[in-house]
Write a protein that holds these residues in place. Structure first.
Motif, PDB file in Angstrom:
ATOM      1  N   LYS A  62      -9.594 -28.848   0.615  1.00  0.00           N
ATOM      2  CA  LYS A  62     -10.631 -27.856   0.926  1.00  0.00           C
ATOM      3  C   LYS A  62     -12.018 -28.497   0.910  1.00  0.00           C
ATOM      4  O   LYS A  62     -12.823 -28.254   1.805  1.00  0.00           O
ATOM      5  N   THR A 117     -18.405 -23.258  -2.150  1.00  0.00           N
ATOM      6  CA  THR A 117     -18.645 -24.585  -1.566  1.00  0.00           C
ATOM      7  C   THR A 117     -19.280 -24.451  -0.186  1.00  0.00           C
ATOM      8  O   THR A 117     -20.311 -25.079   0.097  1.00  0.00           O
ATOM      9  N   ARG A 161     -22.952 -23.048  -0.525  1.00  0.00           N
ATOM     10  CA  ARG A 161     -23.943 -23.907  -1.178  1.00  0.00           C
ATOM     11  C   ARG A 161     -24.209 -25.180  -0.366  1.00  0.00           C
ATOM     12  O   ARG A 161     -25.339 -25.654  -0.300  1.00  0.00           O
ATOM     13  N   ARG A 206     -28.999 -22.739  -9.081  1.00  0.00           N
ATOM     14  CA  ARG A 206     -28.715 -24.174  -9.199  1.00  0.00           C
ATOM     15  C   ARG A 206     -28.911 -24.902  -7.863  1.00  0.00           C
ATOM     16  O   ARG A 206     -29.139 -26.107  -7.836  1.00  0.00           O
ATOM     17  N   PRO A 208     -22.771 -30.387 -14.189  1.00  0.00           N
ATOM     18  CA  PRO A 208     -21.925 -31.289 -13.399  1.00  0.00           C
ATOM     19  C   PRO A 208     -21.376 -30.514 -12.201  1.00  0.00           C
ATOM     20  O   PRO A 208     -20.447 -29.739 -12.343  1.00  0.00           O
ATOM     21  N   ALA A 213     -20.503 -30.952  -7.947  1.00  0.00           N
ATOM     22  CA  ALA A 213     -20.506 -31.667  -6.663  1.00  0.00           C
ATOM     23  C   ALA A 213     -21.191 -30.831  -5.587  1.00  0.00           C
ATOM     24  O   ALA A 213     -21.720 -31.371  -4.618  1.00  0.00           O
ATOM     25  N   GLN A 214     -21.178 -29.519  -5.776  1.00  0.00           N
ATOM     26  CA  GLN A 214     -21.831 -28.667  -4.782  1.00  0.00           C
ATOM     27  C   GLN A 214     -23.340 -28.861  -4.832  1.00  0.00           C
ATOM     28  O   GLN A 214     -23.996 -28.956  -3.790  1.00  0.00           O
ATOM     29  N   ARG A 253     -16.807 -35.083  -7.912  1.00  0.00           N
ATOM     30  CA  ARG A 253     -16.142 -35.501  -6.666  1.00  0.00           C
ATOM     31  C   ARG A 253     -17.161 -36.041  -5.664  1.00  0.00           C
ATOM     32  O   ARG A 253     -18.240 -35.465  -5.493  1.00  0.00           O
ATOM     33  N   ASP A 297     -10.860 -27.419 -11.111  1.00  0.00           N
ATOM     34  CA  ASP A 297     -10.160 -26.284 -10.495  1.00  0.00           C
ATOM     35  C   ASP A 297      -8.720 -26.136 -10.994  1.00  0.00           C
ATOM     36  O   ASP A 297      -8.029 -25.198 -10.606  1.00  0.00           O
ATOM     37  N   LYS A 345     -16.874 -19.680 -11.632  1.00  0.00           N
ATOM     38  CA  LYS A 345     -16.061 -19.951 -10.434  1.00  0.00           C
ATOM     39  C   LYS A 345     -15.823 -18.639  -9.683  1.00  0.00           C
ATOM     40  O   LYS A 345     -16.551 -17.679  -9.885  1.00  0.00           O
TER      41      LYS A 345
HETATM   42  C1  S3P Z   1     -16.289 -28.302  -5.031  1.00  0.00           C
HETATM   43  C2  S3P Z   1     -16.871 -28.508  -6.255  1.00  0.00           C
HETATM   44  C3  S3P Z   1     -16.478 -27.785  -7.476  1.00  0.00           C
HETATM   45  C4  S3P Z   1     -15.147 -27.096  -7.326  1.00  0.00           C
HETATM   46  C5  S3P Z   1     -15.019 -26.393  -6.014  1.00  0.00           C
HETATM   47  C6  S3P Z   1     -15.176 -27.375  -4.864  1.00  0.00           C
HETATM   48  C7  S3P Z   1     -16.770 -29.067  -3.873  1.00  0.00           C
HETATM   49  O1  S3P Z   1     -17.470 -26.815  -7.766  1.00  0.00           O
HETATM   50  O2  S3P Z   1     -14.939 -26.170  -8.372  1.00  0.00           O
HETATM   51  O3  S3P Z   1     -13.778 -25.744  -5.887  1.00  0.00           O
HETATM   52  O4  S3P Z   1     -16.087 -29.105  -2.843  1.00  0.00           O
HETATM   53  O5  S3P Z   1     -17.859 -29.642  -3.975  1.00  0.00           O
HETATM   54  P1  S3P Z   1     -18.806 -27.182  -8.572  1.00  0.00           P
HETATM   55  O6  S3P Z   1     -19.612 -28.100  -7.763  1.00  0.00           O
HETATM   56  O7  S3P Z   1     -19.484 -25.868  -8.799  1.00  0.00           O
HETATM   57  O8  S3P Z   1     -18.306 -27.780  -9.856  1.00  0.00           O
END
Ligand code: S3P
Length: 446
Positions: free
Chosen positions: A29, A103, A106, A134, A175, A177-178, A203, A329, A356
């Motif tokens: 995803k 995701t 954002r 954020r 922390p 990644a979004q 990630r 996740d 989440k």
């Molecule tokens: C994601 C980052 C994670 C994760 C989400 C997918 C992404 O969220 O929980 O399902 O693709 O960057 P956060 O950045 O809020 O931790």
């Protein structure tokens, strides 16, 4: 690409004989969203294969189309994106609806922040409850403006992107990644270098994909767990084919089902094994799981592998907080595995689970409790008292959260009594063929 509809669907999982077979779960995803967004920011045509055709990603495709990119589906999982170039988005005629997807919403906010257009971002009731501050905080520094927002800076939000985006250095306060990705996507349009510093590595698919499209990025360690990512702004993004690997977060469901249903053996093919996503596999191995890596290789800049998993007696362990970003996740379904293990499993540092698709910390605890498992939330930690066996018999409230629904149904495949969920419709956001897949392997879900 019609708007997804959610008719609540009560679904029940019953104890399965064994699960057997070979499967490839749908495309990742995170990478699917990014392939569409980065493709839309490149000049020329990007060919994507293995795209996840779940509702979350379809909503991102629709948003990219509304912003001026040409997007076409050419076959199963095969999509073409004709991009408009960095800062080349056109103003959308209507609000962008991201449905259930944080995701999609954002990341696109970040991409729009570096563009001189206005756009309204919206989503379903779950997404409207999730924090957007954020993202707003860093993109306002880049020069975007909030024209309108819901209560507490939640959706719907209308943004005006920057006409002269400013390169920033940003330390992510959580922390995420979004957040990191939103800053990098906004920074593409800024002159000079944009830097993101994260205290815990999250990630890195945005970094890998931007590099795959020719952007210049330098990634350095920062502190014991952190990273400093420096992006040179205004690159020329050159389309490159993207092969989306199978999503390890979706693989987690059949994988854990095989671990807890006696006699099971599955082979999961082409699962992405990016080290920033494999916390669950490491944890399960510590719990005594039989997971064998059969063949490792690299595809489109990401590590992938085939995994053989066999039913295994599991033991409870302590999962350190530092591991959370690499398996954020996966906690609902890990909690299910922990319930079938012998002894307590302590999962530390789960604060982010509260924001989440649902409050996943509360929803996971409720899922276990209603099925007769002793569980406790202590601050940001989740403690599951594993007894090697689960009574089941509960009706789980899924709270518009696909992963709560799938975790509950996996539990029902091995519990004494069936497990039902009140609404399985959100599973279509990330794993559209979950039911067919699980039934084909021998799962009793109806
Ligand atoms: C994601 C980052 C994670 C994760 C989400 C997918 C992404 O969220 O929980 O399902 O693709 O960057 P956060 O950045 O809020 O931790």
């Amino acid at each position: 690409m019609s708007a997804p509809r959610h008719e609540p669907a009560i679904v029940t999982a019953r104890r399965a004989e064994t699960l057997k077979g070979r499967l490839r779960v749908p495309g990742d995803k995170s990478i699917s969203h990014r392939a569409l967004i980065v493709g839309a920011l490149a000049v020329g045509r990007t060919a994507i294969s293995g795209l996840l055709e779940g509702e979350d990603v379809i909503n991102t495709a629709r948003a990219m189309r509304a912003l001026g990119a040409r997007i076409e589906r050419t076959g199963a999982g095969a999509w073409q994106v004709d991009g408009v170039g960095i800062a080349g988005f056109a103003p959308p005629a209507a609000p962008l609806d991201f449905g259930n997807s944080g995701t999609g919403c954002r990341l696109v906010m970040g991409a729009v922040a570096g563009c001189p257009i206005s756009a309204t971002f919206d989503g379903d009731a779950s997404l409207r409850r999730r924090p957007m501050k954020r993202i707003l905080e860093p993109i306002l520094r880049v020069g975007a403006k909030v024209i309108a927002a819901g209560e507490n800076e939640r959706l719907p939000i209308t943004l005006a992107g920057a006409s002269d985006p400013i390169p920033i250095e940003y330390r992510t306060p959580v922390p995420s990644a979004q957040v990191k990705s939103a800053v990098l996507l906004a920074g593409l349009a800024a002159p000079g270098t944009t830097t993101v510093v994260e205290a815990e590595a999250t990630r890195d698919h945005t970094e890998r994909l931007l590099a795959h499209f020719g952007a210049e990025l330098v990634v350095e360690p920062d502190g014991p767990e952190g990273r400093r990512i420096t992006l040179t702004g205004q690159p020329e993004l050159v389309p490159a084919p993207v092969a989306v690997p199978a999503d390890p977060s979706s693989a987690a469901f059949p994988l854990i089902a095989a671990l807890i249903v006696p006699g099971s053996e599955l082979i999961l093919t082409e699962v992405m094994t990016n080290p920033l996503r494999t916390g669950l596999f490491a944890t399960l191995l510590e719990m005594g799981a039989s997971i064998e890596t059969l063949e490792r290789r690299i595809e489109s800049g990401e590590e992938i592998a085939d995994l053989r998993v066999r039913f295994s007696p599991l033991r409870g362990i302590e999962v350190p907080a530092a591991r959370a970003p690499s398996m954020i996740d996966e906690y609902p379904v890990l909690a299910v595995a922990a319930a079938f293990a012998e002894g307590p499993t302590v999962m530390r540092g789960l604060k982010e689970l509260r924001v989440k698709e649902s409050d996943r910390l509360a929803a996971t605890a409720a899922l276990l409790r209603v099925n007769g498992v002793a569980v406790e939330i202590d601050g940001d930690d989740l403690i599951v008292d594993g007894r090697g066996q689960v009574p089941g018999g509960g009706l789980v409230s899924t709270q518009m959260d696909h992963r709560i629904a799938m975790a509950a149904l996996v539990m029902g495949l091995a519990s004494d009594e069936p497990v039902a969920v009140d609404d399985a419709s959100f599973i279509a956001t990330s794993f559209p063929d979950f039911f067919e897949t699980m039934r084909r392997l021998g799962g009793e879900i109806s």
